[in-house]
Design an enzyme around this catalytic site. Structure first.
Site, PDB file in Angstrom:
ATOM      1  CG  HIS A 129      -7.933  47.197  27.242  1.00  0.00           C
ATOM      2  ND1 HIS A 129      -7.292  46.963  28.503  1.00  0.00           N
ATOM      3  CD2 HIS A 129      -6.914  47.516  26.445  1.00  0.00           C
ATOM      4  CE1 HIS A 129      -6.085  46.994  28.424  1.00  0.00           C
ATOM      5  NE2 HIS A 129      -5.672  47.646  26.991  1.00  0.00           N
ATOM      6  CD  GLU A 154      -1.754  47.473  27.257  1.00  0.00           C
ATOM      7  OE1 GLU A 154      -0.741  47.332  27.793  1.00  0.00           O
ATOM      8  OE2 GLU A 154      -2.817  47.830  27.746  1.00  0.00           O
ATOM      9  CG  ASP A 181      -9.718  47.862  30.681  1.00  0.00           C
ATOM     10  OD1 ASP A 181      -9.385  46.744  30.152  1.00  0.00           O
ATOM     11  OD2 ASP A 181      -9.122  48.874  30.362  1.00  0.00           O
ATOM     12  CD  GLU A 227      -4.324  47.785  35.814  1.00  0.00           C
ATOM     13  OE1 GLU A 227      -4.095  48.943  36.292  1.00  0.00           O
ATOM     14  OE2 GLU A 227      -4.143  47.593  34.581  1.00  0.00           O
TER      15      GLU A 227
HETATM   16  C1  ACM Z   1      -2.202  52.030  28.536  1.00  0.00           C
HETATM   17  O1  ACM Z   1      -1.463  52.461  29.536  1.00  0.00           O
HETATM   18  N1  ACM Z   1      -2.205  50.909  27.987  1.00  0.00           N
HETATM   19  C2  ACM Z   1      -2.772  53.202  27.542  1.00  0.00           C
END
Ligand code: ACM
Length: 637
Positions: free
Chosen positions: A278, A355, A204, A494
């Site tokens: 990401h 995303e 990521d 996170e």
């Molecule tokens: C995700 O939670 N962005 C897969």
């Protein structure tokens, strides 16, 4: 008297029945069927108990793990012998072609004379052992020798098998790195509840966590970032001259060790390489893979992407995507997936796909040329072009591709499986098109969300209470079950800096997920689940594993009385709790006013404090919420 107990209400009955004598029967996940011989004495595990195992290497391994696990708390070194016949007071493990036992299922009979555990395959034996462990006293999970003098197992007959074949938890090892030993501990916790899938989110913006020998910079550069602590998303980007010292990665040897460890415990590991979004860690290592090559850095959690309104819309402040119009990207991915495919025996590789911030693609000449050349009419089709090429690479390594539900945008690659996270809709659509689906919707199984009120939980942008997780139903009405492989809960990290907090976020919600994925739908029941959760808490205390007690804390509902005054309604997830409260800044206890009905908040008060009690003993945590916050929640200043 034999009593057949199928329902959860009955579970409560036998919990009480056994609470004085042997272990409370409080199994999670609930077995398909359970018969308790209430009048029978049950089995007593002693130093003389013999383990009889068939001539099968995998069963021997599962039984050896069992013997090893119980040795520390009991002090017993149980003798194992090969054979197919029970001995007096033995535990007989056997494989059978009995057509009434489904794959991965088992039959477990416990009585004073002995125990038999029968399964069709070694996995079934392994799952039966997990049930047997839960039938032993809680001390069986102690990390040191227990003072218990006897190890009774109630007399039961269980027939059990899984509802779904994919029962997973996802651990994000990018935002914070977890060591091989920590991941093994996480696996140990999962197996007790019959999970069989560990999805590792390996790549990521905050780190590249897997050695790729042909691309050494991925871990020389991409695995490290500047250290930051506090609230993710608010941090300063790396400052001039600041060293990237925080991170880590798994070597090939580490991965092999983890895969072996997991396989011995009937856990598959699903590796995820999250692309094309990401990707800052990859770009910090190889900036040429961007459509907008620049001086990229591994993000420490600075605001590099923005979600206006906090919802599904977002854009990149920095371009954190691999460039779909750059052939070098596909050469790079071929190398990555070659090594990933060699390291992980599991049939699927996850390519992320979620995303993807495309605002930099919009203006990019290379992308415009690609669109012209490939006749792609919009950015959804550009993204889909990328996903389809990745699918070909992954297939060429002998693996099947799975991705987050954004891979549906612009057209789904043939053969791709979908992991549905933005609700169930993506999964339903994919299943209707004949694709395999794993359900993992935010609204039921995102275990990175807060599990209680924001005034007491470590802050995260959304909430998901245990009771809601318990309502997770992976198989939607009208969908062909053969396409729904199962489901999983996701722990994004996170805000999870260490394993203790990972445990806190995982348990007890993962109990609810385990039950949704293993147990029969008609057996599931919240009221029987709660006491079984509490029995597991007792085990977690013995095993020194952290869990969240949030289910005992009040749910705060605020409403406006008029333009200046608010009212608070309190509820609890768990029945039978009393809530005591104060507005005078002192700590309430069970001599304070008990909550009965919605309370008008005195305008001059500055805080409201509250705590739950059960049987005159505190059980929830002391919660403090400012009156300003209560007012803010309904839009008052
Ligand atoms: C995700 O939670 N962005 C897969």
């Amino acid at each position: 008297m034999r009593k057949i107990l199928f329902t959860l209400i009955s579970t409560l009955v036998f919990m009480t029945a056994f609470s004085q004598s042997a272990t409370k029967i409080a199994l999670i996940p609930l077995p398909a069927s359970l018969v308790v011989n209430e009048k029978q004495p049950g089995f007593n595990l002693t130093a003389a108990t013999v383990l009889v195992v068939p001539d099968n290497a995998e069963v021997k391994k599962a039984v050896a793990l069992f013997a090893q696990q119980i040795e520390t708390p009991t002090g017993y070194k149980l003798k194992t012998i090969s054979g197919n016949k029970a001995l007096p007071k033995s535990i007989l493990f056997s494989l059978s072609n009995d057509a009434s036992i489904p794959d991965d299922g088992y039959k477990l009979k416990t009585a004073a004379a002995g125990i038999t555990l029968t399964a069709k395959n070694p996995a079934g034996i392994f799952y039966g052992i997990q049930t047997l462990l839960q039938l032993l006293p809680a001390d069986i999970v102690s990390k040191s020798k227990s003072t218990l003098k006897s190890w009774p197992i109630p007399a039961v007959a269980i027939e059990d098998y899984p509802r779904f074949g994919w029962r997973g938890l996802m651990l994000d090892v990018t935002r914070h790195f977890f060591t091989v030993d920590q991941v093994k501990d996480y696996i140990d916790q999962m197996v007790k509840y019959k999970f069989n899938m560990l999805h590792l989110h390996l790549v990521d913006d905050q780190g590249w966590r897997i050695e790729i020998k042909s691309l050494p910079k991925l871990t020389e550069v991409g695995a490290w970032r500047v250290p930051r602590v506090g609230r993710f998303g608010t941090f300063l980007k790396p400052q001039p001259g600041e060293k990237a010292t925080y991170g880590g990665f798994y070597t090939h040897e580490d991965i092999k060790e983890l895969v072996r460890y997991a396989a011995d415990r009937y856990i598959n590991i699903l590796p995820e390489i999250d692309i094309p979004g990401h990707s800052l860690a990859a770009l910090a290592s190889y900036p040429d893979l961007s459509c907008t090559p620049d001086n990229y850095y591994v993000s420490p959690g600075d605001p590099f992407m923005i979600w206006p309104g906090g919802g599904q819309h977002f854009y990149g402040v920095i371009d954190n995507t691999l460039c779909p119009a750059n052939e070098k990207v596909y050469v790079f991915l071929d190398k990555v997936f070659t090594e990933v495919a060699q390291l992980f025996p599991f049939a699927y590789i996850h390519m992320g796909g979620d995303e993807t911030a495309r605002n930099f693609w919009e203006k990019n000449e290379q992308i415009k040329e690609l669109m012209k050349k490939e006749n792609l009419k919009d950015l959804d089709e550009v993204q889909s072009y990328f996903v389809k090429r990745v699918e070909k690479i992954i297939s060429s390594k002998g693996k099947r591709m799975i991705g987050w539900d954004e891979i549906l945008q612009g057209g789904l690659a043939e053969n791709a499986a979908v992991m549905s996270w933005r609700g169930m809709k993506g999964g339903i659509d994919a299943a209707k098109m004949g694709h395999e689906v794993v359900m993992s919707p935010t609204d039921f199984v995102y275990i990175d969300y807060m599990q209680g009120d924001a005034c007491i939980e470590p802050p995260v942008y959304a909430s998901l209470r245990l009771k809601k997780t318990y309502q997770f139903e992976p198989l939607p009405d009208g969908v062909d079950p053969k396409f729904i492989k199962g489901g999983q809960a996701n722990l994004w990290t996170e805000q999870v800096y260490n394993m203790r907090h990972a445990e806190y976020m995982t348990w007890p919600r993962a109990f609810a997920v385990a039950e949704a994925l293993w147990s029969k739908k008609e057996n599931r029941d919240w009221n029987s689940f709660v006491p079984r959760v509490e029995a597991q808490f007792e085990r977690f205390n013995k095993a020194e594993i952290k869990y969240a007690p949030s289910m005992y804390d009040p749910i705060i509902n605020v409403s406006k009385i008029d333009s200046n005054t608010v009212k608070v309604k309190l509820e609890t997830e768990v029945d039978g709790l009393s809530i005591y409260y104060s507005f005078d800044n002192s700590f309430p206890d069970n001599f304070y006013p008990a909550y009965k009905e919605a309370i008008t908040v005195p305008n001059e008060a500055s805080t409201m404090k509250m705590i739950t009690y059960r049987n005159n003993k505190p059980i929830g945590r002391m919660m403090t919420i400012t009156v300003d916050e209560l007012r803010k929640r309904v839009g008052l200043k």
